[in-house]
Motif scaffolding. Structure first.
Motif, PDB file in Angstrom:
ATOM      1  N   ILE A  17      42.272  36.861  38.812  1.00 50.78           N
ATOM      2  CA  ILE A  17      42.187  37.809  37.677  1.00 50.78           C
ATOM      3  C   ILE A  17      43.418  38.702  37.767  1.00 50.78           C
ATOM      4  O   ILE A  17      43.612  39.395  38.770  1.00 50.78           O
ATOM      5  CB  ILE A  17      40.909  38.668  37.755  1.00 50.78           C
ATOM      6  N   PHE A  18      44.256  38.642  36.759  1.00 50.53           N
ATOM      7  CA  PHE A  18      45.426  39.515  36.736  1.00 50.53           C
ATOM      8  C   PHE A  18      45.002  40.814  36.067  1.00 50.53           C
ATOM      9  O   PHE A  18      44.690  40.845  34.866  1.00 50.53           O
ATOM     10  CB  PHE A  18      46.580  38.832  35.998  1.00 50.53           C
ATOM     11  N   LEU A  82      27.900  52.018  36.670  1.00 53.71           N
ATOM     12  CA  LEU A  82      29.368  52.021  36.732  1.00 53.71           C
ATOM     13  C   LEU A  82      29.848  51.324  38.013  1.00 53.71           C
ATOM     14  O   LEU A  82      30.834  50.583  38.003  1.00 53.71           O
ATOM     15  CB  LEU A  82      29.899  53.459  36.666  1.00 53.71           C
ATOM     16  N   GLU A  83      29.124  51.554  39.102  1.00 61.63           N
ATOM     17  CA  GLU A  83      29.469  50.876  40.372  1.00 61.63           C
ATOM     18  C   GLU A  83      29.354  49.356  40.197  1.00 61.63           C
ATOM     19  O   GLU A  83      30.247  48.601  40.570  1.00 61.63           O
ATOM     20  CB  GLU A  83      28.520  51.345  41.483  1.00 61.63           C
ATOM     21  N   TYR A  84      28.241  48.947  39.571  1.00 62.02           N
ATOM     22  CA  TYR A  84      28.010  47.518  39.322  1.00 62.02           C
ATOM     23  C   TYR A  84      29.133  46.956  38.446  1.00 62.02           C
ATOM     24  O   TYR A  84      29.677  45.881  38.720  1.00 62.02           O
ATOM     25  CB  TYR A  84      26.645  47.358  38.631  1.00 62.02           C
ATOM     26  N   ALA A  85      29.500  47.731  37.403  1.00 56.47           N
ATOM     27  CA  ALA A  85      30.534  47.256  36.484  1.00 56.47           C
ATOM     28  C   ALA A  85      31.876  47.087  37.203  1.00 56.47           C
ATOM     29  O   ALA A  85      32.619  46.142  36.926  1.00 56.47           O
ATOM     30  CB  ALA A  85      30.676  48.246  35.331  1.00 56.47           C
ATOM     31  N   CYS A  86      32.170  48.000  38.140  1.00 59.04           N
ATOM     32  CA  CYS A  86      33.444  47.894  38.869  1.00 59.04           C
ATOM     33  C   CYS A  86      33.476  46.655  39.774  1.00 59.04           C
ATOM     34  O   CYS A  86      34.546  46.190  40.154  1.00 59.04           O
ATOM     35  CB  CYS A  86      33.672  49.143  39.719  1.00 59.04           C
ATOM     36  N   GLU A  87      32.308  46.158  40.134  1.00 60.05           N
ATOM     37  CA  GLU A  87      32.247  44.956  40.986  1.00 60.05           C
ATOM     38  C   GLU A  87      32.284  43.673  40.165  1.00 60.05           C
ATOM     39  O   GLU A  87      32.773  42.652  40.619  1.00 60.05           O
ATOM     40  CB  GLU A  87      30.942  44.955  41.801  1.00 60.05           C
ATOM     41  N   ARG A  88      31.726  43.729  38.939  1.00 53.59           N
ATOM     42  CA  ARG A  88      31.486  42.480  38.200  1.00 53.59           C
ATOM     43  C   ARG A  88      32.210  42.319  36.870  1.00 53.59           C
ATOM     44  O   ARG A  88      32.375  41.205  36.405  1.00 53.59           O
ATOM     45  CB  ARG A  88      29.969  42.357  37.918  1.00 53.59           C
ATOM     46  N   ILE A  89      32.557  43.433  36.209  1.00 54.66           N
ATOM     47  CA  ILE A  89      33.117  43.300  34.853  1.00 54.66           C
ATOM     48  C   ILE A  89      34.634  43.500  34.916  1.00 54.66           C
ATOM     49  O   ILE A  89      35.114  44.513  35.442  1.00 54.66           O
ATOM     50  CB  ILE A  89      32.445  44.310  33.893  1.00 54.66           C
ATOM     51  N   THR A  90      35.357  42.525  34.390  1.00 54.67           N
ATOM     52  CA  THR A  90      36.806  42.499  34.619  1.00 54.67           C
ATOM     53  C   THR A  90      37.527  43.735  34.064  1.00 54.67           C
ATOM     54  O   THR A  90      38.462  44.216  34.678  1.00 54.67           O
ATOM     55  CB  THR A  90      37.415  41.226  34.002  1.00 54.67           C
ATOM     56  N   THR A  91      37.090  44.259  32.916  1.00 49.61           N
ATOM     57  CA  THR A  91      37.774  45.442  32.354  1.00 49.61           C
ATOM     58  C   THR A  91      37.631  46.628  33.308  1.00 49.61           C
ATOM     59  O   THR A  91      38.591  47.353  33.567  1.00 49.61           O
ATOM     60  CB  THR A  91      37.168  45.809  30.974  1.00 49.61           C
ATOM     61  N   PHE A  92      36.417  46.808  33.829  1.00 53.01           N
ATOM     62  CA  PHE A  92      36.201  47.903  34.783  1.00 53.01           C
ATOM     63  C   PHE A  92      36.976  47.637  36.077  1.00 53.01           C
ATOM     64  O   PHE A  92      37.538  48.547  36.681  1.00 53.01           O
ATOM     65  CB  PHE A  92      34.703  48.049  35.089  1.00 53.01           C
ATOM     66  N   MET A  93      37.004  46.359  36.499  1.00 55.97           N
ATOM     67  CA  MET A  93      37.740  46.009  37.719  1.00 55.97           C
ATOM     68  C   MET A  93      39.211  46.367  37.554  1.00 55.97           C
ATOM     69  O   MET A  93      39.848  46.873  38.469  1.00 55.97           O
ATOM     70  CB  MET A  93      37.596  44.497  37.997  1.00 55.97           C
ATOM     71  N   ALA A  94      39.728  46.105  36.338  1.00 52.50           N
ATOM     72  CA  ALA A  94      41.139  46.396  36.086  1.00 52.50           C
ATOM     73  C   ALA A  94      41.384  47.907  36.080  1.00 52.50           C
ATOM     74  O   ALA A  94      42.342  48.388  36.682  1.00 52.50           O
ATOM     75  CB  ALA A  94      41.546  45.798  34.746  1.00 52.50           C
TER      76      ALA A  94
END
Ligand code: SF4
Length: 516
Positions: A17-18, A82-94
């Protein structure tokens, strides 16, 4: 016949994932990333960290702020989500740059930025100004009542709360007594029943202890009329307020919105349901924010509109002090507006209990009493002379009258009594003839101003300025309930939502984001 490939969303995909590729220009996530990264001075957070020599490296507040702002824009307020999103959802990861902040870190960050949020709000307002989004000609103020993270069932005056606590203790005693009785009678009481009883006793005891602790550590809340008002055990700074969805325990979230691009120039919550005192702090806040970004005398001479809930002497005086051109109508302004004369013609009350009884009976009014110019006496419809009771009578509003009264003997046997006296027990009719109006008050002047064609036209702009902002925050951003407790923390949440709204405005209308 079509022969499509099968697909299944319940699968995992492994691949690179870039992060930068996830933040596409023109999207809100990109705007948040760009503004936080390049245009906000995040040095305001430096004082919070003291781990340069010892301690673990902390997550950069830029990342936390980006995650929180983007989460709020998607209606995600829970720090666990939000914690879950940072682990799993690419927009949040970015946005989090592949860091996974713990929910406790996110929660602590949001609830503790009460000082920094003011600076962040001003900095975003500054960007709005640089992007040409502030008109500075017309501001609208309004309030949005949102539920607090507290139940109205835990509200009451101190006496009521004490009674509730006593009732809970009595209930515990009763359950224990019944439990013992059943235990004696049926020796083999099932373990599930026993566990259920114990769980209930524990719950009720905790509730009673909570009320007891609250009563011991707090003072009764006193309202504007000097009487005790209801306190709330869970969030005592919130209040019970009437809304279009019924009475709710909540906060009154106010905003001052600029007319040009609907940018919020000041946002603040109040723990009262009424807006009658909110104008001064809201205008002062807007002035301070605008002065902080370099606008000179930002409020002087500008139009300010607010709805009828802001119509109060205190608010109008605040407008006068700030030298703004205010448009705040009273509750009756539509009744005086000729355009609304037959507005109710097709309306039928859905509930007869809400229909007000209107008496069709007409009593004699002042015009039915004639002045005899020769004798200087006031003559009633029955031809009786009234005598002067008070030559200098002043009513509560400051108007001066001559008070006349008919002789009791004349009214006693008068055949027109039923048309003249509203109450059968009244002995004699009194009539007040106006001799001097008081100088127009601040509210009179506002009524006159609103009743002009120009006044109505300017006030009419209000609905298109401030209401869409609340519509965006409440419906599009799904902000229908504060999740934090206490005015300071709730204020942070409200300002964060208004920040997201302003960033969205920068994205949609800002010169830097304009599509070539
Ligand atoms: S009730 Fe008294 S004031 Fe009224 S019309 Fe009769 S006499 Fe005159």
């Amino acid at each position: 016949m079509a022969n499509h490939q099968l697909y299944d969303y319940k699968q995992s995909v492994i691949g690179p994932i870039f992060l930068e590729d996830q933040l596409l220009p023109g999207t809100l996530e990109y705007a948040i990333h760009y503004i936080v990264e390049d245009r906000l001075d995040m040095g305001v957070f430096n004082a919070r960290y003291n781990n340069d020599k010892t301690g673990r490296k902390s997550i950069d507040p830029k990342l936390l702020l980006k995650v929180v702002l983007y989460g709020y824009s998607r209606g995600m307020v829970s720090s666990r989500n939000l914690e879950y999103a940072c682990e799993r959802i690419t927009t949040f990861m970015a946005l989090a740059c592949n860091k996974t902040p713990d929910h406790s870190t996110i929660a602590a960050f949001v609830s503790s930025i009460d000082e920094e949020i003011e600076d962040l709000f001003t900095m975003v307002l500054m960007i709005c100004h640089e992007e040409g989004l502030l008109g500075g000609t017309h501001f609208s103020i309004d309030g949005l009542k949102l539920s607090s993270n507290a139940s109205k069932e835990w509200s009451g005056k101190f006496d009521d709360l004490k009674k509730k606590q006593e009732a809970l203790r009595r209930k515990v005693k009763q359950i224990v007594k019944e439990h013992k009785k059943t235990d004696k009678k049926e020796r083999g009481q099932s373990t599930t029943d026993k566990a259920r009883h114990e769980k209930r006793i524990k719950k009720l005891t905790i509730q009673a202890d909570r009320i007891e602790e609250f009563l011991a550590n707090n003072e009764p809340k006193i309202g504007s009329k000097g009487e005790e008002i209801q306190s709330n055990v869970t969030d005592n700074e919130s209040a019970k307020m009437a809304t279009s969805h019924g009475v709710q325990q909540g906060y009154n979230a106010n905003a001052v919105v600029d007319s040009k691009s609907q940018v919020v120039t000041n946002a603040e919550v109040f723990g009262t349901g009424t807006d009658s005192k909110n104008m001064a702090p809201m205008l002062e806040g807007a002035r301070n924010n605008l002065e902080a970004i370099g606008v000179e005398k930002p409020l002087e001479g500008i139009q300010v509109s607010a709805d009828t809930s802001y119509y109060s002497v205190e608010n109008l005086k605040a407008c006068e002090e700030e030298k703004v051109d205010a448009y705040v109508p009273d509750q009756q302004f539509r009744k005086r507006d000729v355009r609304f004369q037959d507005a109710d013609r097709h309306r039928r009350s859905t509930d007869k209990r809400h229909q007000k009884y209107k008496s069709k009976k007409r009593y004699f009014d002042v015009d039915d009493f004639k002045m005899n110019e020769d004798t200087g006496k006031l003559i009633c419809p029955a031809g009786q002379e009234l005598y002067v009771k008070n030559r200098n009578y002043t009513n509560a509003e400051g108007y001066k009258f001559i008070a006349y009264q008919a002789p009791k003997t004349a009214c006693r046997d008068c055949t027109l009594r039923s048309k003249c006296l509203r109450k059968p027990k009244t002995e004699a009719r009194q009539v007040h003839i106006l001799i001097e109006k008081r100088p127009p008050s601040i509210t009179d002047k506002m009524r006159e101003k609103i009743d002009t064609l120009e006044g109505r036209k300017i006030y009419g702009k209000r609905i298109g300025i401030v209401e869409p902002v609340f519509g965006n925050i409440r419906s599009c951003k799904r902000m229908d309930r504060f999740t934090l407790r206490g005015k300071i923390k709730v204020n942070i949440q409200w300002k964060l939502y208004c920040l997201v709204h302003n960033i969205e405005k920068i994205l949609n209308y800002g010169q830097s984001f304009a599509v070539e």
